[in-house]
Design a protein around this motif. Sequence first.
Motif, short mmCIF file in Angstrom:
data_model
loop_
_atom_site.label_atom_id
_atom_site.label_comp_id
_atom_site.label_asym_id
_atom_site.label_seq_id
_atom_site.Cartn_x
_atom_site.Cartn_y
_atom_site.Cartn_z
N LYS A 27 53.13 -5.70 48.80
CA LYS A 27 52.06 -5.26 47.89
C LYS A 27 51.93 -3.73 47.90
CE LYS A 27 49.27 -9.44 47.85
NZ LYS A 27 49.31 -9.57 46.38
N ILE A 28 52.11 -3.13 49.10
CA ILE A 28 52.08 -1.67 49.15
C ILE A 28 53.22 -1.10 48.33
CG2 ILE A 28 52.35 0.33 50.67
CD1 ILE A 28 50.86 -1.23 52.83
N ALA A 29 54.40 -1.68 48.48
CA ALA A 29 55.55 -1.20 47.72
C ALA A 29 55.31 -1.34 46.23
CB ALA A 29 56.80 -1.97 48.15
N GLU A 30 54.67 -2.45 45.81
CA GLU A 30 54.39 -2.63 44.38
C GLU A 30 53.48 -1.53 43.86
OE1 GLU A 30 52.81 -6.52 44.12
OE2 GLU A 30 54.74 -7.54 44.40
N TRP A 31 52.44 -1.21 44.65
CA TRP A 31 51.53 -0.15 44.21
C TRP A 31 52.24 1.20 44.15
CZ3 TRP A 31 47.00 -0.34 41.93
CH2 TRP A 31 46.23 -1.50 42.04
N ILE A 32 53.06 1.49 45.11
CA ILE A 32 53.77 2.77 45.14
C ILE A 32 54.77 2.87 44.00
CG2 ILE A 32 55.41 4.15 46.47
CD1 ILE A 32 53.93 3.27 48.99
N HIS A 33 55.44 1.78 43.73
CA HIS A 33 56.44 1.80 42.65
C HIS A 33 55.79 2.02 41.30
CE1 HIS A 33 59.40 -0.64 45.36
NE2 HIS A 33 59.36 0.66 45.67
N ARG A 34 54.52 1.66 41.17
CA ARG A 34 53.83 1.87 39.89
C ARG A 34 53.55 3.34 39.61
NH1 ARG A 34 49.12 -2.78 40.43
NH2 ARG A 34 50.51 -4.59 40.58
N LEU A 35 53.62 4.18 40.66
CA LEU A 35 53.33 5.60 40.46
C LEU A 35 54.33 6.26 39.53
CD1 LEU A 35 52.37 6.70 44.10
CD2 LEU A 35 50.84 6.28 42.17
N GLY A 36 55.55 5.88 39.62
CA GLY A 36 56.57 6.51 38.80
C GLY A 36 56.98 7.85 39.36
N PRO A 37 57.93 8.53 38.74
CA PRO A 37 58.43 9.82 39.24
C PRO A 37 57.32 10.90 39.20
CG PRO A 37 59.95 8.85 37.67
CD PRO A 37 58.68 8.06 37.57
N VAL A 38 57.33 11.80 40.17
CA VAL A 38 56.36 12.90 40.25
C VAL A 38 57.11 14.19 40.58
CG1 VAL A 38 54.42 11.46 40.96
CG2 VAL A 38 55.94 12.40 42.69
N TRP A 39 56.50 15.32 40.21
CA TRP A 39 57.02 16.63 40.59
C TRP A 39 56.27 17.10 41.84
CZ3 TRP A 39 61.28 18.86 38.59
CH2 TRP A 39 61.73 18.43 37.35
N VAL A 40 56.97 17.49 42.85
CA VAL A 40 56.39 17.88 44.13
C VAL A 40 56.92 19.25 44.52
CG1 VAL A 40 56.02 17.24 46.53
CG2 VAL A 40 56.32 15.44 44.82
N GLU A 41 56.01 20.14 44.97
CA GLU A 41 56.41 21.46 45.43
C GLU A 41 56.17 21.56 46.94
OE1 GLU A 41 55.53 26.24 44.75
OE2 GLU A 41 54.32 24.72 43.72
N GLY A 42 57.09 22.16 47.63
CA GLY A 42 56.94 22.31 49.07
C GLY A 42 58.04 23.19 49.63
N GLN A 43 58.12 23.18 50.94
CA GLN A 43 59.10 24.02 51.65
C GLN A 43 59.98 23.13 52.50
OE1 GLN A 43 57.36 26.97 54.26
NE2 GLN A 43 58.92 28.47 53.70
N ILE A 44 61.28 23.34 52.40
CA ILE A 44 62.24 22.57 53.17
C ILE A 44 62.21 23.03 54.63
CG2 ILE A 44 64.66 21.94 53.46
CD1 ILE A 44 63.41 20.77 50.97
N THR A 45 61.88 22.12 55.54
CA THR A 45 61.85 22.47 56.96
C THR A 45 63.03 21.88 57.74
OG1 THR A 45 60.44 20.55 57.44
CG2 THR A 45 59.34 22.63 56.92
N GLN A 46 63.68 20.86 57.17
CA GLN A 46 64.81 20.24 57.88
C GLN A 46 65.76 19.61 56.88
OE1 GLN A 46 63.66 17.27 60.74
NE2 GLN A 46 65.71 17.01 61.56
N ILE A 47 67.04 19.79 57.10
CA ILE A 47 68.07 19.18 56.27
C ILE A 47 69.03 18.42 57.18
CG2 ILE A 47 69.95 19.61 54.64
CD1 ILE A 47 68.58 22.20 53.84
N ALA A 56 71.57 12.35 51.90
CA ALA A 56 71.04 13.44 52.75
C ALA A 56 69.54 13.25 52.90
CB ALA A 56 71.35 14.79 52.12
N PHE A 57 69.04 13.61 54.07
CA PHE A 57 67.62 13.47 54.37
C PHE A 57 67.00 14.86 54.55
CE2 PHE A 57 69.73 9.64 55.76
CZ PHE A 57 68.90 8.62 55.29
N LEU A 58 65.93 15.06 53.82
CA LEU A 58 65.22 16.34 53.86
C LEU A 58 63.78 16.11 54.33
CD1 LEU A 58 66.27 17.71 50.33
CD2 LEU A 58 67.55 17.92 52.48
N THR A 59 63.17 17.14 54.90
CA THR A 59 61.73 17.12 55.23
C THR A 59 61.06 18.19 54.39
OG1 THR A 59 62.17 16.41 57.50
CG2 THR A 59 60.01 17.37 57.04
N LEU A 60 60.13 17.75 53.54
CA LEU A 60 59.41 18.64 52.62
C LEU A 60 57.99 18.82 53.17
CD1 LEU A 60 59.75 20.14 49.90
CD2 LEU A 60 58.73 18.14 48.79
#
Length: 433
Positions: A27-47, A56-60
């Motif tokens: 149910k949590i996944a269903e709610w999250i999937h309903r959000l759709g794509p979003v634009w997020v701004e942040g700083q890369i701290t780990q690659i 590849a895994f990043l930490t924003l």
Amino acid sequence: MTASAGSATPDRPTAENPWPVRTVARKIAEWIHRLGPVWVEGQITQISARPGTRTAFLTLRDPSADVSMSVTCGMNMLRSMDPPLQEGASVVVHAKPDFYLGRGTLSLRAKEIRSVGIGELLARIERLRKLLQAEGLFAAERKRALPFLPRGVGLITGRASAAERDVLSNAQSRWPAVRFTVINTAVQGAQAVPQILTALSKLDADPDIQVIVLARGGGSVEDLLPFSDEALCRAVASAGTPVVSAIGHEPDAPLLDYVADLRCSTPTDASKRIVPDVAQETARVRELRDRARRALRGWVDSQRRTLEQIRSRPVLADPYAPIERRREEVTARVERARRAALGILATEQSTLASARARLAALGPSATLERGYSVVQYRTATGELAVLRSVDEVAHGSDLRIRVGDGVVHATVDDVTAAAARSHGPTAEEAHDE
């Protein structure tokens, strides 16, 4: 009782009919999937990009808060970025929130990653600068003056940095007794703003700290980005302790410079502004003492000359002369008063003598001296009375006769009444009278 795998899931869980973990995760996944794509701004701290893997895994991380999220992207997307993505870079990510059922974790599946260029960073800083200026955070009237000699100085800077050495060594050489409380923080990257905010709050709450210095050496625009962060600027503006900004070199001007109570071009300049120079202050005290000594001597000389001028005046050169003149005046007035009194006394004596002579001429003594006498007799009560009629005495009565030069006592031998007359007494009778 727990529902079995094949049984129907209740619409709302209860203590008797709870949901299994997989249902909650789904149910949590269903709610999250309903959000759709979003634009997020942040700083890369780990690659994390291991060779031979497709993901590849990043930490924003949010640069203004201690919040981070995991981001996954294809290795091809990461390799195709120009310039290559590095830790500490600011990015804008177009991603779709994804909830992994197996581990119950949330991540962002990146579809596009854009590096925030210098132009965009500068434009954002400029927009923030206008906003803070419109709110009055740059106003000169809200800036506080630093104490002449602070009881304690708080220093926020990088660990073992050149800025720390410059501030401490120069300040202590100027005023050896200055006391510093140093808190080392990150001065660039994602951890810088949260650590600086924590250090600023701690120093601001310390009653022994009267000045707080934020110091950092020079760097690129990206390196100095934390000192243009909105959260940090507002925290400095609301601090109860005066804050000194000593960030970068002279050309560098992060927003913190405008918000701080004092902006210094370099950390070395900050050390010169927060404490006085003991040698200069000693020389200044010595100069002021010399000026005070000269001023006092000048004043004493001026007063001495004034006293000499006053002493040279006639009234002080011979102070007895006015008194002598007044004594002579008093003596003259006393003599005039004596002469006037003697004149008045002589006049009154002459007047009195004249009045006495007139009184003597008109008095009974003068009459008696011309031959008249006054005859008295004793009344029945034994008192003397003037004899006015022969009827007042009888034969043998004692008489007292007063003449001009004395008194005669006599006794009545005969009483003869005078005959009536119309033309006055005879010459003999007038002589008897």
